[in-house]
Design a protein around this motif. Structure first.
Motif, PDB file in Angstrom:
ATOM      1  N   GLU A  28       0.832  -1.205   0.000  1.00  0.00           N
ATOM      2  CA  GLU A  28       0.000   0.000   0.000  1.00  0.00           C
ATOM      3  C   GLU A  28       0.873   1.263   0.000  1.00  0.00           C
ATOM      4  O   GLU A  28       0.508   2.276  -0.582  1.00  0.00           O
ATOM      5  CB  GLU A  28      -0.917  -0.015   1.238  1.00  0.00           C
ATOM      6  N   ASN A  29       2.037   1.181   0.657  1.00  0.00           N
ATOM      7  CA  ASN A  29       2.912   2.357   0.747  1.00  0.00           C
ATOM      8  C   ASN A  29       4.066   2.333  -0.259  1.00  0.00           C
ATOM      9  O   ASN A  29       5.019   3.094  -0.130  1.00  0.00           O
ATOM     10  CB  ASN A  29       3.439   2.486   2.182  1.00  0.00           C
ATOM     11  N   ARG A  71       9.756 -19.157   4.765  1.00  0.00           N
ATOM     12  CA  ARG A  71       9.644 -18.437   3.493  1.00  0.00           C
ATOM     13  C   ARG A  71       8.208 -18.390   3.002  1.00  0.00           C
ATOM     14  O   ARG A  71       7.434 -19.309   3.245  1.00  0.00           O
ATOM     15  CB  ARG A  71      10.459 -19.184   2.431  1.00  0.00           C
ATOM     16  N   TYR A  72       7.886 -17.325   2.311  1.00  0.00           N
ATOM     17  CA  TYR A  72       6.547 -17.223   1.704  1.00  0.00           C
ATOM     18  C   TYR A  72       6.698 -16.548   0.343  1.00  0.00           C
ATOM     19  O   TYR A  72       6.325 -15.404   0.156  1.00  0.00           O
ATOM     20  CB  TYR A  72       5.582 -16.445   2.621  1.00  0.00           C
ATOM     21  N   ASN A  73       7.264 -17.310  -0.611  1.00  0.00           N
ATOM     22  CA  ASN A  73       7.614 -16.701  -1.895  1.00  0.00           C
ATOM     23  C   ASN A  73       6.412 -16.285  -2.738  1.00  0.00           C
ATOM     24  O   ASN A  73       6.553 -15.473  -3.640  1.00  0.00           O
ATOM     25  CB  ASN A  73       8.523 -17.645  -2.684  1.00  0.00           C
ATOM     26  N   GLY A  74       5.217 -16.825  -2.441  1.00  0.00           N
ATOM     27  CA  GLY A  74       4.060 -16.462  -3.270  1.00  0.00           C
ATOM     28  C   GLY A  74       3.149 -15.428  -2.631  1.00  0.00           C
ATOM     29  O   GLY A  74       2.164 -14.992  -3.238  1.00  0.00           O
ATOM     30  N   LEU A  75       3.444 -15.027  -1.400  1.00  0.00           N
ATOM     31  CA  LEU A  75       2.484 -14.205  -0.654  1.00  0.00           C
ATOM     32  C   LEU A  75       2.314 -12.788  -1.206  1.00  0.00           C
ATOM     33  O   LEU A  75       1.186 -12.287  -1.315  1.00  0.00           O
ATOM     34  CB  LEU A  75       2.905 -14.153   0.826  1.00  0.00           C
ATOM     35  N   VAL A  76       3.409 -12.148  -1.592  1.00  0.00           N
ATOM     36  CA  VAL A  76       3.309 -10.766  -2.079  1.00  0.00           C
ATOM     37  C   VAL A  76       2.438 -10.735  -3.339  1.00  0.00           C
ATOM     38  O   VAL A  76       1.546  -9.887  -3.481  1.00  0.00           O
ATOM     39  CB  VAL A  76       4.717 -10.175  -2.346  1.00  0.00           C
ATOM     40  N   ARG A  77       2.649 -11.718  -4.216  1.00  0.00           N
ATOM     41  CA  ARG A  77       1.846 -11.783  -5.436  1.00  0.00           C
ATOM     42  C   ARG A  77       0.388 -12.091  -5.096  1.00  0.00           C
ATOM     43  O   ARG A  77      -0.533 -11.498  -5.643  1.00  0.00           O
ATOM     44  CB  ARG A  77       2.418 -12.845  -6.384  1.00  0.00           C
ATOM     45  N   GLU A  78       0.181 -12.976  -4.165  1.00  0.00           N
ATOM     46  CA  GLU A  78      -1.175 -13.362  -3.746  1.00  0.00           C
ATOM     47  C   GLU A  78      -1.958 -12.145  -3.221  1.00  0.00           C
ATOM     48  O   GLU A  78      -3.169 -12.047  -3.361  1.00  0.00           O
ATOM     49  CB  GLU A  78      -1.043 -14.420  -2.626  1.00  0.00           C
ATOM     50  N   GLY A  90       0.614  -7.896  -5.305  1.00  0.00           N
ATOM     51  CA  GLY A  90       1.880  -7.210  -5.599  1.00  0.00           C
ATOM     52  C   GLY A  90       2.705  -7.939  -6.633  1.00  0.00           C
ATOM     53  O   GLY A  90       2.229  -8.899  -7.262  1.00  0.00           O
ATOM     54  N   PRO A  91       3.968  -7.502  -6.833  1.00  0.00           N
ATOM     55  CA  PRO A  91       4.848  -8.166  -7.789  1.00  0.00           C
ATOM     56  C   PRO A  91       5.301  -9.532  -7.267  1.00  0.00           C
ATOM     57  O   PRO A  91       5.040  -9.872  -6.117  1.00  0.00           O
ATOM     58  CB  PRO A  91       6.051  -7.212  -7.883  1.00  0.00           C
ATOM     59  N   ASP A  92       6.011 -10.260  -8.122  1.00  0.00           N
ATOM     60  CA  ASP A  92       6.471 -11.600  -7.749  1.00  0.00           C
ATOM     61  C   ASP A  92       7.726 -11.470  -6.890  1.00  0.00           C
ATOM     62  O   ASP A  92       8.834 -11.590  -7.378  1.00  0.00           O
ATOM     63  CB  ASP A  92       6.771 -12.361  -9.055  1.00  0.00           C
ATOM     64  N   LEU A  93       7.533 -11.204  -5.618  1.00  0.00           N
ATOM     65  CA  LEU A  93       8.655 -10.893  -4.733  1.00  0.00           C
ATOM     66  C   LEU A  93       8.734 -11.912  -3.603  1.00  0.00           C
ATOM     67  O   LEU A  93       7.774 -12.076  -2.854  1.00  0.00           O
ATOM     68  CB  LEU A  93       8.396  -9.499  -4.144  1.00  0.00           C
ATOM     69  N   PRO A  94       9.872 -12.600  -3.490  1.00  0.00           N
ATOM     70  CA  PRO A  94       9.968 -13.585  -2.410  1.00  0.00           C
ATOM     71  C   PRO A  94      10.156 -12.917  -1.045  1.00  0.00           C
ATOM     72  O   PRO A  94      10.511 -11.736  -0.965  1.00  0.00           O
ATOM     73  CB  PRO A  94      11.218 -14.382  -2.777  1.00  0.00           C
ATOM     74  N   GLY A  95       9.946 -13.675   0.004  1.00  0.00           N
ATOM     75  CA  GLY A  95      10.137 -13.110   1.342  1.00  0.00           C
ATOM     76  C   GLY A  95      10.216 -14.207   2.382  1.00  0.00           C
ATOM     77  O   GLY A  95       9.893 -15.367   2.112  1.00  0.00           O
ATOM     78  N   LEU A  96      10.699 -13.844   3.547  1.00  0.00           N
ATOM     79  CA  LEU A  96      10.648 -14.771   4.674  1.00  0.00           C
ATOM     80  C   LEU A  96      10.734 -14.010   5.983  1.00  0.00           C
ATOM     81  O   LEU A  96      11.050 -12.808   5.996  1.00  0.00           O
ATOM     82  CB  LEU A  96      11.740 -15.847   4.608  1.00  0.00           C
TER      83      LEU A  96
END
Ligand code: HAM
Length: 422
Positions: free
Chosen positions: A93-94, A285-292, A295-301
């Motif tokens: 959002e930001n 890890r939650y590599n699909g969460l940002v896209r879900e 947002g863009p296809d951005l991995p994260g953990l």
């Protein structure tokens, strides 16, 4: 009239315990700063769909445990049951995804889950939460776990275990779910929830709390056998780095975690002395969460430490704080007036000092000072006032000495720094 009690499953955190909470949070902030994490402070209420979409509709959290209600406008809102989804929401959002590099955030605060309260399980509980967005590198997995480990070591936690697994990518999970489904349909005796889950979301069965299901799951297939080559390599690299940096871990092939968004590395820190609710921290890890979440296809953990449980296993001697308190016992009106001015002087020098205003006897004031845990008492009566001095008593040794009022601030400051230096 009866008194009003707190809501079931919610508790008050009172002094002196609250001091230990503050201390833990200070340690966390210091460690996180070393690794480049910055704080997010987010609302306790979010739109319900945020959690339904991220945590998964079949999880216990979304299906049974959320504090969800309609606000006065008729919108469905939910008290946050966890922070990861809302950190990602705020991130998008930001527009914080802009620019290169891993974006790192921490968030400390209360979460809400309508669970059956018991030891270590509350309806309002507190998490220290960290999220790193923007890289799939195994070094980042290792760094996040090392940071958690650094913090737990700084807190002097003993007898803790790091359990780790890889949940693979969506492709590995397709293969695993197929194998798991065959297994789940080859056995009978599952609880009603799992009979439904084995059809729609078989991985959730692995997280079932029912004793019968847990028993049946002992022969279930494990994720490790379904990992693709890339996920396998990622997992081995993470484990290799943890070994290299001396983190003691245990592979736990059946660890799946209670939220749907996890991919690849998943981990938990347990403290067996806690009993049934033994997870002090969990993450992955939650590599699909940002896209879900659009947002863009951005991995994260990231991870979250359960602060309430952490406090249960924090060694008793840790974080108590050596409060160097000073109590001023004034006798008579004139001494009280002078006393107030002296207190302000001491406070302006950063010394914690207080007094009583109720004209009590010296004996009563001394026992009050004792109860407050004062290290020094400044005694100021009519006689001392006339002589321009006060008597300073060291409560630990019982020794007393007169000190000129003009030198009080300096002399007490010296005593405090001498004790702190010990
Ligand atoms: P979680 O495993 O649901 O993960 O919660 C993390 C920790 O919060 C647990 O290990 C436990 O210590 C504590 N906790 C959970 N429920 C309760 C409760 N009812 N009472 C007391 N403590 C509780 C998450 O919340 C993920 N968002 C963690 C994460 C961050 N994953 C990636 N980033």
């Amino acid at each position: 009239m009866t008194t009003i009690r707190a809501v079931r499953g919610m508790k008050d955190i009172l002094p002196p315990e609250s001091h230990r909470w503050q201390w833990v949070e200070t340690q966390a902030r210091e460690v996180f700063a070393l690794y480049g994490y910055r704080e997010m402070r987010l609302p306790l209420l979010e739109r319900t769909e945020l959690f339904a979409r991220s945590i998964g509709v079949d999880t216990d959290i979304v299906a049974k445990e959320m504090y969800t209600f309609l606000d006065r406008h008729g919108d469905s809102v939910t008290l946050r049951p966890e922070a990861t989804a809302q950190v990602v929401r705020a991130f998008l959002e930001n527009h914080l995804e802009k620019g290169a590099g891993v974006k790192k955030f921490f968030l400390i605060g209360p979460m809400f889950r309508y669970e059956r309260p018991q030891k270590g399980r509350y309806r309002q509980f507190h998490q220290i939460n960290c999220e790193a967005l923007g890289s799939d590198a195994p070094e980042l997995d290792a760094e996040v776990i090392l940071m958690l480990w650094d913090l737990l070591k700084r807190l002097e936690l003993r007898n803790i275990q790091l359990l780790i697994n890889s949940l693979g990518c969506p492709e590995c999970q397709v293969d695993f779910k197929a194998r798991l489904k065959i297994f789940l349909f080859s056995r009978e005796g599952w609880c009603p929830d799992c009979r439904r889950r084995r059809e729609v979301n078989p991985m959730r069965v692995l997280d079932c709390k029912s004793q019968t299901c847990k028993e049946l799951l002992k022969d279930a297939p494990v994720l490790k056998d379904s990992l693709c080559q890339t996920c396998n390599r990622h997992y081995s690299q993470v484990l290799g780095l943890l070994t290299r940096f001396g983190v003691d871990f245990q592979e736990q092939p059946r660890l799946v975690r209670g939220l749907d968004y996890y991919t690849r590395t998943a981990f938990e820190v347990t403290a067996p002395q806690l009993g049934a609710q033994d997870a002090v921290a969990g993450g992955g890890r939650y590599n699909g969460l940002v896209r879900e979440l659009g947002g863009p296809d951005l991995p994260g953990l990231g991870f979250a430490i359960g602060e309430d449980r952490l406090m249960e296993v924090l060694p008793a001697e840790v974080g108590r704080g050596g409060d160097q308190r000073i109590f001023l016992a004034a006798l008579g009106l004139a001494a009280r007036e002078k006393g107030l001015a002296l207190l302000q002087e001491l406070r302006s020098a950063g010394l914690a000092a207080e007094m009583d205003f109720d004209d009590r006897s010296l004996k009563a004031q001394m026992s009050l000072a004792d109860r407050l845990g004062a290290k020094w008492v400044i005694i100021l009566g009519e006689r001392e006032l006339a002589a321009g001095e006060a008597v300073v008593r060291d409560m630990a040794t019982g020794s007393q000495q007169p000190v000129p009022l003009k030198e009080l601030k300096t002399q007490i400051s010296h005593k405090v720094s001498a004790k702190e230096g010990n």
